[in-house]
Every structure is written in structure tokens, then in C-alpha cells.
Design a protein around this motif. Structure first.
Motif, PDB file in Angstrom:
ATOM      1  N   ILE A 347      62.029  64.688 -26.290  1.00 54.11           N
ATOM      2  CA  ILE A 347      60.413  64.096 -26.220  1.00 54.11           C
ATOM      3  C   ILE A 347      59.789  64.780 -27.487  1.00 54.11           C
ATOM      4  O   ILE A 347      58.893  63.954 -28.219  1.00 54.11           O
ATOM      5  N   THR A 348      59.839  65.806 -27.543  1.00 57.60           N
ATOM      6  CA  THR A 348      59.127  66.869 -28.643  1.00 57.60           C
ATOM      7  C   THR A 348      59.460  66.085 -29.894  1.00 57.60           C
ATOM      8  O   THR A 348      58.674  66.144 -30.734  1.00 57.60           O
ATOM      9  N   CYS A 349      60.766  66.326 -30.183  1.00 57.34           N
ATOM     10  CA  CYS A 349      61.331  65.768 -31.424  1.00 57.34           C
ATOM     11  C   CYS A 349      60.964  64.381 -31.819  1.00 57.34           C
ATOM     12  O   CYS A 349      60.374  64.068 -32.853  1.00 57.34           O
ATOM     13  N   LEU A 350      60.907  63.477 -30.878  1.00 58.87           N
ATOM     14  CA  LEU A 350      60.913  61.876 -31.003  1.00 58.87           C
ATOM     15  C   LEU A 350      59.247  61.911 -31.543  1.00 58.87           C
ATOM     16  O   LEU A 350      58.686  61.101 -32.394  1.00 58.87           O
ATOM     17  N   ILE A 351      58.274  62.627 -30.796  1.00 62.89           N
ATOM     18  CA  ILE A 351      56.873  62.668 -31.103  1.00 62.89           C
ATOM     19  C   ILE A 351      56.520  63.164 -32.463  1.00 62.89           C
ATOM     20  O   ILE A 351      55.848  62.381 -33.367  1.00 62.89           O
ATOM     21  N   ALA A 352      57.220  64.239 -32.642  1.00 62.80           N
ATOM     22  CA  ALA A 352      57.146  64.765 -34.079  1.00 62.80           C
ATOM     23  C   ALA A 352      57.710  63.902 -35.257  1.00 62.80           C
ATOM     24  O   ALA A 352      57.020  63.450 -36.339  1.00 62.80           O
ATOM     25  N   VAL A 353      58.771  63.113 -35.114  1.00 66.56           N
ATOM     26  CA  VAL A 353      59.139  62.184 -35.832  1.00 66.56           C
ATOM     27  C   VAL A 353      58.163  60.822 -36.004  1.00 66.56           C
ATOM     28  O   VAL A 353      58.147  60.565 -37.197  1.00 66.56           O
ATOM     29  N   GLY A 354      57.591  60.472 -35.155  1.00 60.28           N
ATOM     30  CA  GLY A 354      56.957  59.370 -34.947  1.00 60.28           C
ATOM     31  C   GLY A 354      55.506  59.619 -35.734  1.00 60.28           C
ATOM     32  O   GLY A 354      54.776  58.759 -36.280  1.00 60.28           O
ATOM     33  N   HIS A 355      55.155  61.069 -36.021  1.00 68.96           N
ATOM     34  CA  HIS A 355      53.657  61.473 -36.455  1.00 68.96           C
ATOM     35  C   HIS A 355      54.038  62.015 -37.692  1.00 68.96           C
ATOM     36  O   HIS A 355      52.921  62.666 -38.337  1.00 68.96           O
ATOM     37  N   THR A 356      55.172  62.116 -38.400  1.00 68.46           N
ATOM     38  CA  THR A 356      55.270  62.834 -39.704  1.00 68.46           C
ATOM     39  C   THR A 356      55.277  61.901 -40.759  1.00 68.46           C
ATOM     40  O   THR A 356      55.946  60.704 -40.704  1.00 68.46           O
ATOM     41  N   ASP A 357      54.941  62.038 -42.059  1.00 68.26           N
ATOM     42  CA  ASP A 357      55.166  61.339 -43.279  1.00 68.26           C
ATOM     43  C   ASP A 357      56.186  62.272 -44.380  1.00 68.26           C
ATOM     44  O   ASP A 357      55.937  61.641 -45.371  1.00 68.26           O
ATOM     45  N   THR A 358      56.638  63.282 -43.899  1.00 67.24           N
ATOM     46  CA  THR A 358      57.407  64.070 -44.810  1.00 67.24           C
ATOM     47  C   THR A 358      59.014  63.825 -44.464  1.00 67.24           C
ATOM     48  O   THR A 358      59.322  63.928 -43.356  1.00 67.24           O
ATOM     49  N   PHE A 359      59.647  63.606 -45.402  1.00 64.52           N
ATOM     50  CA  PHE A 359      60.945  63.181 -45.125  1.00 64.52           C
ATOM     51  C   PHE A 359      61.845  64.370 -44.548  1.00 64.52           C
ATOM     52  O   PHE A 359      62.548  64.265 -43.569  1.00 64.52           O
ATOM     53  N   ASN A 360      61.681  65.667 -44.967  1.00 56.07           N
ATOM     54  CA  ASN A 360      62.676  66.703 -44.441  1.00 56.07           C
ATOM     55  C   ASN A 360      62.119  67.033 -43.145  1.00 56.07           C
ATOM     56  O   ASN A 360      62.909  67.404 -42.279  1.00 56.07           O
TER      57      ASN A 360
END
Length: 452
Positions: A347-360
Motif C-alpha cells: 500500500i505504501t509503495c503504490l501510493i508513493a509511485v502514484g504521487h512521484t514525478d521522479t524516475f528513480n
């Protein structure tokens, strides 16, 4: 007058027999010793690796095949998704047959069948010249392929549920299941090299031939299958060892009325469905996500790094689950804590992926999500062996029938959300909500106690 003589007729028959099957009653109640456990764990790990390697042949070669046969994206998607139609249809049957005839027998026969089909697909693809007939045939072949591969996981659940003692059952199970991620790694690396160097046909040949060799090796070396000469003399069966037993495996009918009324069963099914929802989302949509959002970046590393990390994560989940039990904690606590760690991590990782604009950052969190995904195998995925150890294959088959639904329903819903909202955060956020739902249901109603 001379007394008449009774003439007794004998018939000689040479056949391939399996002492484990012939004396299956004794085998069904005997756990593997240390050496047998090591050999079978290694063999089933390799078999699981080949299952997913073969499963990925079509997705890996989809671009090359669609270009050759001039399929558009809709037609390609139809061929790819048709695998799950067959996969969902035979889960229950595979579990029942594994509990009835033995998981070792079913898993090897299934590997022979889907291995042979994998070898034949590159030839059958050219059977028709017109596009519609050709496409229809490929869909039928993929449905058949999915139906045959569906026998693998219920078979190993049934086999391990009967042959591995409770003290290390989770560790052995997750070690075998980690072959799933090794298979993704194998197809993504070696399969890609063969595809680029030779042709898509050779990728199918590699995994089809390997599956057949694996199946024969297991039957000859681990199941101790051998040529046995049977002499049928006056209706009496004798062998060269004269020790053939005709006992059948004792059947344990699943008391479905009791099981289906228990909240823990449905909590397990819901938890598995929700965890699989995230897996198929990551498996199906992450390449598109990286291509669309970071077109200038090299996302090829995603095909390697997560699967490398997922293997030790999967194995460690089983080790940790058994460690909790050895320390005096209940199986229920062990399953729930593993499932909680995995669910919160995803859950934490999916939310982070959905709200980042940085590739790394996106690459790091998406890879970590798959690591937590593999960690979940020590939780809800191992639960059928707790609830119904004598019918683990059948119960696993029912659970995995529902778990296969996100393969086409969940992937379609994610695509629809993306089409309507044009927002990746909405896609990943909705998946996080689904996982949270499954986590809470298993946390409240789940159990590690034997129900039937």
C-alpha cells in the motif's frame, strides 16, 4: 479314466509403474525425510520457475508475433488475456485431482502436457492462413495452456500439505513459490536474449523442452518410477519384487458446508484476491507506466532488479513464519503478521509511485512493492495448508480460482480507470484501497487453525 487337468493361463505385461502410487496409502501418511525434502524442494522450485518462464513466453514475444501476424493491440490483448480464462476454469479440478491421485503425479503429468503444447504452438500458429481463423486458434491454444498450467500450484499445495511436517511447512512452501519470481527473471533475461538473437519460436522451444525434461526427471528420479514386469497368473497379480500393493489413497472429502460457513475461509479467499490484484496490476501495467511517464529513461532494469530481490524476500517470509511458530506464537499470529507487513508495504509503495514525478523514486518504490508482494506468500497463500491440510490442493484450487480473476477483471478495471481519469495516481490508489480491504478482512476473520 485320467483326471482332467485345469489349464491355468498366464499373461506377461510390461508397464511403467510407480511404487509410490501403488503403495500410496503408506506414502500419504509419511513425511519426507531431510534428504527427500531437500530434493523435492529443489525440484519443485525448478518446476515453478519453468511454469512462469513458459507462461511469459507469449507476453515476451507478443510484439514479434503480432508484427508477423499483423495483430492490432486489441487482438494481441485478446490472445494474452485468454490464458486466464483457462487458468480460472480448472483450479478446482486440479486441486481435487491432486488430493485424489497425489500432487506429485498431477504436477508432472501437467508439465508434460503444457510443455508439449508450448513446443507445438510455433507450428500450430501457421495452421491457418486467414487471420480470423488463426487468431481464434491462438486464443483456443492459450485457453488450453492456461487450463493445463492451472494444475501446478494446487498440486504443490496438496503435495507439500501432506509430505512436509508442520515445523518447516511455510519455509518449504515459500521456497518453492519463489520459483515464480525466478521464472520471471529467467524469461526476462535468457528469454529476451534468445528472442533477440534467434526468433520467437526458439523461446517456446526452450521452455517447452525444459518442462518435458523436468517432468521425466522427477518421475524417474524422485518418484522412483521404473519398468516393472507384472505377471498376471490365474487372476493374481505378481511382480518381480512380488510386493505390489493395491491399496488406494484414503480419501478425505472436503466438508464444504462447514468450510463455506466459516468466516476464516472467506477471509483467506478475499485476502488472496486482493493481494493478486496488486500483482497483476504491477505485472501488466508498470511497463506502460514507465514508458508513458518517463519515455527518456531506461526502464529495462525493472525487468531484472525486482525479480532478483523478490526471490530471497519470498523465501525469508516462510522462514520467518516458521520461526514465529517455533518461538511459541500461534500459526494464526504468524500468518497475520506476515500478511500485515506485506499489505502495508505494498500500500505504501503504490501510493508513493502514484504521487512521484521522479524516475528513480518511482523505480525504487515499484520494485519494493514487488518485494513486499513476494513476502506475502508466507501469509495468506500458505493458509489452505492450515485450514484443511488433508485437502489443501482442493481448497487452494478454490482460493486460486478467485485469485485468478484479477488477471483479467482487475487489469481491465485499471485500464478503464486510466482511460477515464488519465491519472496513474488513481490507478495505484484504487489498488491500494483493494489491498487494504483484503488485509482488514484477513486480520479480523482469518485464522491459522485447522477447520476441517
Amino acid at each position: 479314466m485320467a483326471a482332467s487337468k485345469e489349464h491355468k493361463h498366464s499373461t506377461l505385461q510390461i508397464s511403467l509403474t510407480d511404487p509410490i502410487t501403488l503403495n500410496s496409502k503408506a506414502a500419504s501418511v509419511t513425511h519426507w525425510n531431510r534428504q527427500e525434502k531437500k530434493e523435492w524442494t529443489t525440484a519443485l522450485f525448478i518446476g515453478t520457475m519453468l511454469v512462469y518462464g513458459a507462461r511469459n513466453t507469449m507476453p515476451l514475444c507478443a510484439v514479434a508475433i503480432s508484427q508477423e501476424f499483423q495483430w492490432d493491440k486489441t487482438e494481441t490483448g485478446l490472445v494474452l488475456s485468454s490464458f486466464f480464462w483457462g487458468y480460472a476454469m480448472t483450479q478446482f479440478l486440479s486441486g481435487y485431482m491432486s488430493d485424489r491421485y497425489g500432487g506429485d503425479v498431477i504436477v508432472t503429468l501437467a508439465a508434460l502436457a503444457w510443455g508439449l503444447l508450448t513446443l507445438l504452438i510455433p507450428h500450430l500458429a501457421y495452421l491457418y492462413q486467414d487471420k480470423s481463423s488463426q487468431l481464434f486458434l491462438m486464443v483456443v491454444l492459450r485457453v488450453m495452456f492456461g487450463a493445463l498450467q492451472a494444475f501446478h500450484y494446487p498440486s504443490i499445495a496438496s503435495l507439500l500439505g501432506r509430505k512436509v511436517d508442520k515445523s518447516c511447512k511455510s519455509h518449504v512452501f515459500t521456497t518453492v513459490i519463489s520459483g515464480t519470481y525466478a521464472g520471471n527473471l529467467l524469461s526476462g533475461s535468457l528469454g529476451s536474449i534468445i528472442l533477440k538473437t534467434f526468433s520467437w519460436h526458439k523461446v517456446f522451444y526452450l521452455f517447452g523442452f525444459s518442462a518435458i525434461v523436468w517432468s521425466l526427471f522427477v518421475r524417474v528420479n524422485l518418484m522412483k518410477q521404473k519398468i516393472d514386469i507384472r505377471l498376471f497368473y490365474n487372476g493374481v497379480v505378481k511382480t518381480s519384487d512380488d510386493v505390489v500393493s493395491h491399496t488406494q489413497t484414503k480419501q478425505h472429502s472436503v466438508p464444504w458446508n462447514k468450510l463455506l460457513r466459516h468466516p476464516a475461509f472467506w477471509a483467506m479467499v478475499a485476502g488472496h484476491f486482493c493481494i493478486n490484484y496488486s500483482f497483476f496490476l504491477l505485472f501488466s501495467w508498470l511497463p506502460t507506466y514507465f514508458t508513458e511517464k518517463y519515455p527518456q529513461q531506461q526502464g529495462w532494469i525493472f525487468n531484472v532488479v525486482p525479480w532478483v530481490l523478490a526471490i530471497p524476500s519470498c523465501i525469508s517470509a516462510g522462514y520467518l513464519a516458521d520461526k514465529f511458530v517455533a518461538m511459541g506464537y500461534s500459526v494464526t499470529f504468524s500468518r497475520k503478521i506476515i500478511h500485515t507487513i506485506a499489505s502495508i508495504g505494498i500500500i505504501t509503495c503504490l501510493i508513493a509511485v502514484g504521487h512521484t514525478d521522479t524516475f528513480n523514486i518511482a523505480l525504487t518504490f515499484s520494485a519494493t512493492a514487488l518485494v513486499f508482494q513476494s513476502f506475502s506468500t508466507g501469509g495468506v497463500l500458505s493458509n489452505p495448508q492450515d485450514l484443511a491440510p488433508d485437502s489443501a490442493g482442493t481448497v487452494f484450487g478454490v482460493m486460486n480460482t478467485v485469485g485468478a480473476l484479477p488477471g483479467f477483471i482487475g487489469v481491465y478495471i485499471s485500464g478503464h480507470i486510466l482511460e477515464v481519469t488519465n491519472s496513474w495516481s488513481a490507478v495505484f490508489g484504487s489498488a491500494a484501497f483493494v489491498i487494504a480491504t483484503g488485509w482488514l478482512l484477513f486480520l479480523i476473520f482469518g485464522t491459522g487453525k485447522k477447520l476441517v
